[in-house]
Motif scaffolding. Structure first.
Motif, PDB file in Angstrom:
ATOM      1  N   UNK A 170       0.820  -1.211   0.000  1.00 41.57           N
ATOM      2  CA  UNK A 170       0.000   0.000   0.000  1.00 41.57           C
ATOM      3  C   UNK A 170       0.857   1.264   0.000  1.00 41.57           C
TER       4      UNK A 170
ATOM      5  N   UNK B 181       1.601   1.906  -3.504  1.00 38.37           N
ATOM      6  CA  UNK B 181       0.380   2.365  -4.167  1.00 38.37           C
ATOM      7  C   UNK B 181       0.066   3.801  -3.790  1.00 38.37           C
ATOM      8  N   UNK B 182       0.277   4.121  -2.503  1.00 37.92           N
ATOM      9  CA  UNK B 182       0.030   5.492  -2.058  1.00 37.92           C
ATOM     10  C   UNK B 182       0.950   6.445  -2.816  1.00 37.92           C
ATOM     11  N   UNK B 183       2.202   6.038  -3.000  1.00 35.88           N
ATOM     12  CA  UNK B 183       3.148   6.892  -3.719  1.00 35.88           C
ATOM     13  C   UNK B 183       2.735   7.040  -5.176  1.00 35.88           C
ATOM     14  N   UNK B 184       2.200   5.946  -5.757  1.00 38.56           N
ATOM     15  CA  UNK B 184       1.744   6.012  -7.140  1.00 38.56           C
ATOM     16  C   UNK B 184       0.590   7.007  -7.269  1.00 38.56           C
TER      17      UNK B 184
END
Lengths: 355, 293
Positions: free
Chosen positions: B186, B189-192
C-alpha cells in the motif's frame, strides 16, 4: 467537485476468477457513496479499480465525464485513504502531506501554505515534525486524511479507513469524516464491512455481494425496502429474522399460524418472510400476533434481545425489546404483536422482493 | 516474585556451557593467542630457534611500502566487490520482486552460486577468462580487447572483483528481496497515487526503507571482501601479476607460507584481527540504532 460514473464495470483476474460482474453506478457531485458487503464481495477490488490500482477488464469508468480507464492512478486526480494508512515511515507528517504536491511540481511556498492550512483543519499543527511511528492510531488516521485532502482531488476513496481503530475512536473519526466531507464537498467513495458505519456515513449505499451490486439506494430506502434477503439481512443490527412461509391468496402461513395480509402481493407459493427484531412489540397495538417460545435473553442495557422460535416452525427469531422486559415470571411463551406493513416478503426461489 | 526459574545447582550451568566454550577456546582463542605470540617472535631460516623481538615485526610492517600498497589493493578490491555485488543484487531483487510467474524457480536459481565453493568459483572464472583457452577472452578478442590477466594487473584486479562479487550476489539478493517484500504494497500504491513514477518511487520510498538492509549488507560485504576471498584470489591470480591482487589476507599467506616469514605473517594477522573487531563494533552500534528511521 466531480461526478464519477461506473458503466458495466467488470473485473476478471488472469486465473479466470471473475471478481466484479458488471457494476453500474452514477455518483453525483459531492456525494458520499458507501460500498458495504461481507469480505470477499469485491468492494475493495471495485475501489481499487476506481483508483487505478487494478486494471479494468471491461466497462467504462468516468471521472467528470472523462474516460479514465487507461490512466495511471496519479493522472486520475483521486486521493485514497488506506486501511493501514500507508504513511511513509521515513518522512515526517509535513513531508507525508507535501509529497503528492511536490511530485506535481507545486511551488514551495504554495505547498507550505496548503500543508499548514490542511494541518490546521485536522488539528495536526503541533505534529508536523513528527514521524508516523511517533503518532497514535487516531493521529495517523488524521495524517492519512490530510494527505488526501491537501491535494484537493476530484474524488476521495476510503478503503476501510477506520477498521484499525478502537471502538470509541472509530465513532469519533466517523463523525469527523462525515463533517469534513460535507464541508469540503468532495465526491467520495467509502468502503467498509461495518453496516453501522455504512448507514451513518452514506448519502447512498451500495450493498455488494459476490461481485454484484445487490442494491443501491439511500440508507433509509435500503433499511425500509431491501430488495433481496441478503441485503435485508446485512443492513440492520441485530440482523433481520427470516421465516420460511407459504403465501396463498393473500393468506400467509407462518409455522402453525396463518395471518391475512392487508395489502397482499400478487403471488402464491413459498416465500421468505423478513421481520426486523425491532418491529415486534409487546403491546397489543398492532394487528397481528405471534407466539414466541423463549430460549434465551441477552440484556444489552438499553434493550434486551430475546431469542426464541415460533410454534410449528424451526426458524429462530430474535426480538429487540425494551430493557424493562426481564421475564421474571419465567414464562416460556411470549405473545408478540406486529404490523403486516413491516413484513418483508421475498420469493423463496428468485430471492427477490415481492411486496 | 521473580518468574525466572532458578536452579540451585552450581556446576550445571558450566557443564551446559562447556561444549561451546571448549570449541571456542580450542578453535578460536588458542590459535588467535598463538598468532599474537608468534607476532612477537622472529625465527631463523630453518625454524630451529626463535627470538623474542617485541614490536619489531609490527615496526617493520609499518615502514614497509609493500604493506601499504597491499592496503590500497585491499581497499580497491573491497569497494569494487561490495559495490558490484550489492548493485547487481539490488537490481535482481527489484526485478524478482515483480516476477509473478515462475518466481520460485527464478529465486532458487539466483541463490545457487552461494553454494559454490570460493576456490571452485575462482577456477570457473579463471577458465572463462583464461588468456589462451578462455571463452570470454575469445569474445573480447572479437571486439579488439586483448585480455590477459596474467600480465595486466588491472585486468587481474577486475577479474577477481567480478569472481568475488558473483559469489556474494546470491546472499545480498536474498536480503534485498526479503527487504523489498517487507515494504507494504500500500505504501507503493500510495506513492503512485501521489504522482510518483516508478523511478521516483524507488528513490523516495523503496530505497530509504531498504537502508537498514543496505547498511547491514555493506558491512557484511566489506568483511567478506577483506577476509573471505582468499580462495578466489588463490585460484585466479595467486596475488599476481606482481602484487596487483595481493590483498592483506593474501599477503598473510604469501609472507607466512611462501616467504616463511612467520613473525611478520602473524603480526599482519593480529592487525587484521583488530580491523575485524572494529568493524563488528561499528556494525552492532549502527544496527542497534537502526539506520534512517
Amino acid at each position: 467537485m466531480a461526478t464519477l460514473n461506473l458503466k458495466n464495470l467488470k473485473k476478471t483476474y488472469a486465473n479466470g476468477h471473475q471478481a466484479i460482474h458488471g457494476v453500474d453506478l452514477d455518483v453525483r457531485e459531492g456525494e458520499l457513496i458507501v460500498m458495504v458487503g461481507p469480505s470477499g464481495c469485491g468492494k475493495s477490488t471495485l475501489l481499487r479499480m476506481i483508483a487505478g490500482l487494478e486494471a479494468i477488464t471491461e466497462g467504462t469508468l468516468e471521472i467528470d465525464q472523462r474516460r479514465v480507464n487507461d490512466l495511471e492512478p496519479a493522472e486520475r486526480d483521486i486521493a485514497m485513504v488506506f486501511q493501514n494508512y500507508a504513511l511513509y515511515p521515513h518522512m515526517n507528517v509535513y513531508n507525508n502531506m507535501a509529497y503528492g504536491l511536490k511530485n506535481r511540481g507545486v511551488d514551495k511556498a504554495e505547498i507550505d501554505r496548503l500543508v499548514r492550512q490542511t494541518a490546521a483543519i485536522l488539528e495536526l499543527d503541533a505534529l508536523l515534525e513528527r514521524k508516523p511511528g511517533q503518532l497514535s492510531g487516531g493521529q495517523r488516521q488524521r495524517v492519512a486524511m490530510g494527505r488526501a485532502i491537501v491535494r484537493n482531488p476530484k474524488v476521495f476513496l476510503f478503503d476501510e479507513p477506520l477498521s484499525n481503530l478502537d471502538a470509541k475512536l472509530r465513532v469519533q473519526m466517523r463523525i469527523e469524516i462525515k463533517r469534513l466531507q460535507r464541508k469540503l464537498g468532495i465526491t467520495s467513495v467509502y468502503v467498509t464491512h461495518d453496516q453501522v458505519e455504512a448507514m451513518t456515513l452514506a448519502d447512498r449505499l451500495v450493498v455488494m455481494n459476490g461481485g454484484v451490486a445487490e442494491q443501491i439506494g439511500t440508507p433509509m430506502d435500503i433499511y425500509n425496502r431491501p430488495q433481496t434477503p441478503f441485503v435485508a439481512g446485512f443492513i440492520g443490527s441485530p440482523a433481520m429474522n427470516f421465516i420460511q412461509a407459504q403465501l396463498h391468496e393473500g393468506a400467509l402461513t407462518l409455522g402453525d399460524q396463518t395471518i391475512t395480509l392487508a395489502n397482499p402481493p400478487d403471488f402464491n407459493g413459498a416465500v421468505v418472510v423478513g421481520l426486523r427484531p425491532e418491529h415486534m412489540h409487546r403491546k397489543p397495538d398492532y394487528a397481528h400476533q405471534l407466539m414466541l417460545h423463549i430460549d434465551l435473553l441477552e440484556p444489552l442495557g438499553a434493550d434486551t434481545l430475546v431469542y426464541g422460535r415460533i410454534g410449528g416452525s424451526g426458524d429462530e427469531l430474535v426480538v429487540r425489546l425494551n430493557r424493562e422486559f426481564r421475564n421474571l415470571d419465567n414464562q416460556a411463551i411470549l405473545p408478540l404483536y406486529f404490523d403486516c406493513d413491516e413484513l418483508h416478503l421475498f420469493c423463496a426461489k428468485s430471492q427477490q422482493r415481492i411486496n | 516474585m521473580s518468574r525466572i526459574s532458578t536452579y540451585n545447582h552450581r556446576l550445571l550451568p558450566w557443564l551446559l556451557l562447556a561444549p561451546q566454550l571448549a570449541i571456542t577456546l580450542v578453535f578460536f582463542v588458542w590459535p588467535a593467542l598463538q598468532a599474537v605470540k608468534q607476532s612477537f617472535l622472529i625465527e631463523d631460516a630453518f625454524g630451529l630457534s626463535s627470538e623474542f623481538v617485541w614490536f619489531d615485526n609490527f615496526n617493520e610492517l609499518l615502514h614497509s611500502e609493500a604493506y601499504y600498497s597491499s592496503f590500497a589493493t585491499t581497499f580497491i578490491f573491497g569497494i569494487g566487490v561490495t559495490l558490484l555485488s550489492m548493485c547487481s543484487a539490488l537490481l535482481l531483487a527489484v526485478m524478482a520482486d515483480r516476477v509473478i510467474r515462475g518466481a520460485a524457480l527464478y529465486k532458487t536459481l539466483l541463490v545457487w552460486p552461494y553454494a559454490v565453493a570460493p576456490a571452485v568459483a575462482g577456477v570457473l572464472w579463471m577458465f572463462m577468462f583464461h588468456p589462451t583457452i578462455g571463452v570470454m577472452t575469445y569474445l573480447l578478442e572479437l571486439v579488439q580487447i586483448r585480455w590477459n590477466h596474467s600480465l595486466n594487473g588491472h585486468q587481474a584486479m577486475l577479474l577477481v572483483i567480478i569472481a568475488a562479487a558473483w559469489k556474494q550476489i546470491s546472499y545480498n539478493f536474498l536480503f534485498f528481496l526479503a527487504g523489498l517484500q517487507s515494504i507494504p504494497r500500500s505504501l507503493i500504491e500510495a506513492a503512485a497515487i501521489d504522482g510518483a513514477g516508478p523511478m521516483k518511487r524507488f528513490r523516495d520510498i523503496i530505497f530509504p526503507l531498504l537502508s537498514p538492509t543496505s547498511f547491514f549488507l555493506l558491512v557484511v560485504n566489506i568483511v567478506y571482501a577483506f577476509f573471505d576471498t582468499f580462495g578466489i584470489i588463490h585460484a585466479v591470480t595467486q596475488g599476481g601479476p606482481g602484487s596487483s591482487t595481493r590483498t592483506l589476507v593474501y599477503k598473510v599467506f604469501d609472507d607466512g607460507f611462501i616467504g616463511l616469514d612467520l613473525g611478520s605473517s602473524a603480526a599482519q594477522s593480529v592487525i587484521l584481527m583488530f580491523i575485524v573487531g572494529a568493524m563488528t563494533i561499528i556494525q552492532f552500534k549502527f544496527i542497534e540504532r537502526k539506520v534512517q528511521y
